[in-house]
Motif scaffolding. Structure first.
Motif, PDB file in Angstrom:
ATOM      1  N   UNK A   1       0.830  -1.195   0.000  1.00 17.91           N
ATOM      2  CA  UNK A   1       0.000   0.000   0.000  1.00 17.91           C
ATOM      3  C   UNK A   1       0.873   1.257   0.000  1.00 17.91           C
ATOM      4  N   UNK A   2       0.846   1.964  -1.114  1.00 21.46           N
ATOM      5  CA  UNK A   2       1.695   3.146  -1.282  1.00 21.46           C
ATOM      6  C   UNK A   2       1.295   4.278  -0.333  1.00 21.46           C
ATOM      7  N   UNK A   3      -0.001   4.399  -0.052  1.00 18.81           N
ATOM      8  CA  UNK A   3      -0.460   5.439   0.875  1.00 18.81           C
ATOM      9  C   UNK A   3       0.117   5.207   2.266  1.00 18.81           C
ATOM     10  N   UNK A   4       0.192   3.948   2.676  1.00 20.38           N
ATOM     11  CA  UNK A   4       0.735   3.625   3.996  1.00 20.38           C
ATOM     12  C   UNK A   4       2.197   4.046   4.093  1.00 20.38           C
ATOM     13  N   UNK A   5       2.943   3.939   2.997  1.00 22.56           N
ATOM     14  CA  UNK A   5       4.338   4.399   2.994  1.00 22.56           C
ATOM     15  C   UNK A   5       4.407   5.902   3.218  1.00 22.56           C
ATOM     16  N   UNK A   6       3.521   6.636   2.557  1.00 21.04           N
ATOM     17  CA  UNK A   6       3.502   8.099   2.727  1.00 21.04           C
ATOM     18  C   UNK A   6       3.136   8.479   4.158  1.00 21.04           C
ATOM     19  N   UNK A   7       2.144   7.790   4.730  1.00 22.54           N
ATOM     20  CA  UNK A   7       1.706   8.079   6.098  1.00 22.54           C
ATOM     21  C   UNK A   7       2.828   7.780   7.085  1.00 22.54           C
ATOM     22  N   UNK A   8       3.489   6.646   6.925  1.00 22.54           N
ATOM     23  CA  UNK A   8       4.593   6.269   7.805  1.00 22.54           C
ATOM     24  C   UNK A   8       5.727   7.282   7.714  1.00 22.54           C
ATOM     25  N   UNK A   9       6.029   7.711   6.518  1.00 17.99           N
ATOM     26  CA  UNK A   9       7.084   8.701   6.311  1.00 17.99           C
ATOM     27  C   UNK A   9       6.723  10.030   6.984  1.00 17.99           C
ATOM     28  N   UNK A  10       5.483  10.471   6.831  1.00 22.53           N
ATOM     29  CA  UNK A  10       5.052  11.738   7.429  1.00 22.53           C
ATOM     30  C   UNK A  10       5.070  11.678   8.958  1.00 22.53           C
ATOM     31  N   UNK A  11       4.838  10.497   9.526  1.00 24.31           N
ATOM     32  CA  UNK A  11       4.936  10.351  10.982  1.00 24.31           C
ATOM     33  C   UNK A  11       6.369  10.594  11.452  1.00 24.31           C
ATOM     34  N   UNK A  12       7.332  10.088  10.675  1.00 20.60           N
ATOM     35  CA  UNK A  12       8.743  10.243  11.038  1.00 20.60           C
ATOM     36  C   UNK A  12       9.281  11.633  10.729  1.00 20.60           C
ATOM     37  N   UNK A  13       8.870  12.174   9.580  1.00 24.16           N
ATOM     38  CA  UNK A  13       9.390  13.452   9.093  1.00 24.16           C
ATOM     39  C   UNK A  13       8.213  14.295   8.612  1.00 24.16           C
ATOM     40  N   UNK A  14       7.663  15.094   9.508  1.00 29.43           N
ATOM     41  CA  UNK A  14       6.451  15.866   9.204  1.00 29.43           C
ATOM     42  C   UNK A  14       6.621  16.791   8.000  1.00 29.43           C
ATOM     43  N   UNK A  15       7.834  17.272   7.766  1.00 36.11           N
ATOM     44  CA  UNK A  15       8.056  18.205   6.654  1.00 36.11           C
ATOM     45  C   UNK A  15       8.428  17.505   5.345  1.00 36.11           C
ATOM     46  N   UNK A  16       8.374  16.190   5.322  1.00 37.46           N
ATOM     47  CA  UNK A  16       8.746  15.435   4.114  1.00 37.46           C
ATOM     48  C   UNK A  16       7.843  15.831   2.939  1.00 37.46           C
ATOM     49  N   UNK A  17       8.435  15.980   1.754  1.00 39.06           N
ATOM     50  CA  UNK A  17       7.651  16.375   0.570  1.00 39.06           C
ATOM     51  C   UNK A  17       6.910  15.190  -0.046  1.00 39.06           C
TER      52      UNK A  17
END
Length: 167
Positions: free
Chosen positions: A127-143
């Motif tokens: 699930x690609x959305x889950x990757x984005x959500x996980x990334x945003x949890x770690x790095x809120x400013x991630x593009x």
């Protein structure tokens, strides 16, 4: 201090740089260009010159010469269900990233990362959305706010996986 580079290969792939203390420093789409062919299925490939320039810029801005730098590229896995063009682009990009990163950080600091290993670490599936959500949890400013930014998210997660497992 250690710098970690994560790469999600493919013509829509991405490359990211994180610092063990300062967090996410850089995130870019893999640069591509026309290969000069008007026919065939693979009309673009990695712009190796632009990739080298990108890495040189990061090296200059973030002192690769004085810092430990570890890089990881997700290992492409061919799937029979994917079009031949997609498989070819994954392996072309993988080779270009491997060559450019080896030149910048050295072959010993370059790791080939199994998609299964890093996804298991973050409890992710395909699930690609889950990757984005996980990334945003770690790095809120991630593009990674757009749906198509899943490759950026995955490059950041691969770098973070290296930080957590090789630190």
């Amino acid at each position: 201090m250690t710098l970690y580079i994560g790469c999600d290969p493919g013509l829509t792939g991405a490359i990211s740089l994180i610092d063990s203390r300062r967090g996410l420093l850089e995130c870019e789409d893999v640069p591509v260009c026309s290969n000069g062919q008007d026919t065939g299925s693979m009309k673009t490939w990695v712009d190796v010159s632009a990739l080298d320039d990108l890495l040189e810029g990061w090296s200059s801005r973030h002192s690769f010469a004085t810092e430990a730098v570890i890089a990881g590229i997700e290992q492409p896995i061919p799937m029979p269900s994917l079009p031949a063009q997609t498989i070819a682009s994954q392996f072309d990009t993988f080779g270009a990233l491997r060559g450019a990163l080896s030149a910048q950080v050295g072959a010993k600091a370059l790791h080939i990362v199994s998609p299964h290993a890093w996804k298991k670490f973050f409890k992710l599936d395909s699930d690609k959305k889950a990757s984005r959500v996980s990334c945003q949890r770690l790095y809120a400013s991630a593009p990674v706010t757009r749906v198509k930014d899943h490759n950026r998210a995955e490059s950041i997660l691969i770098a973070h996986f290296l930080l957590r497992t090789l630190h």
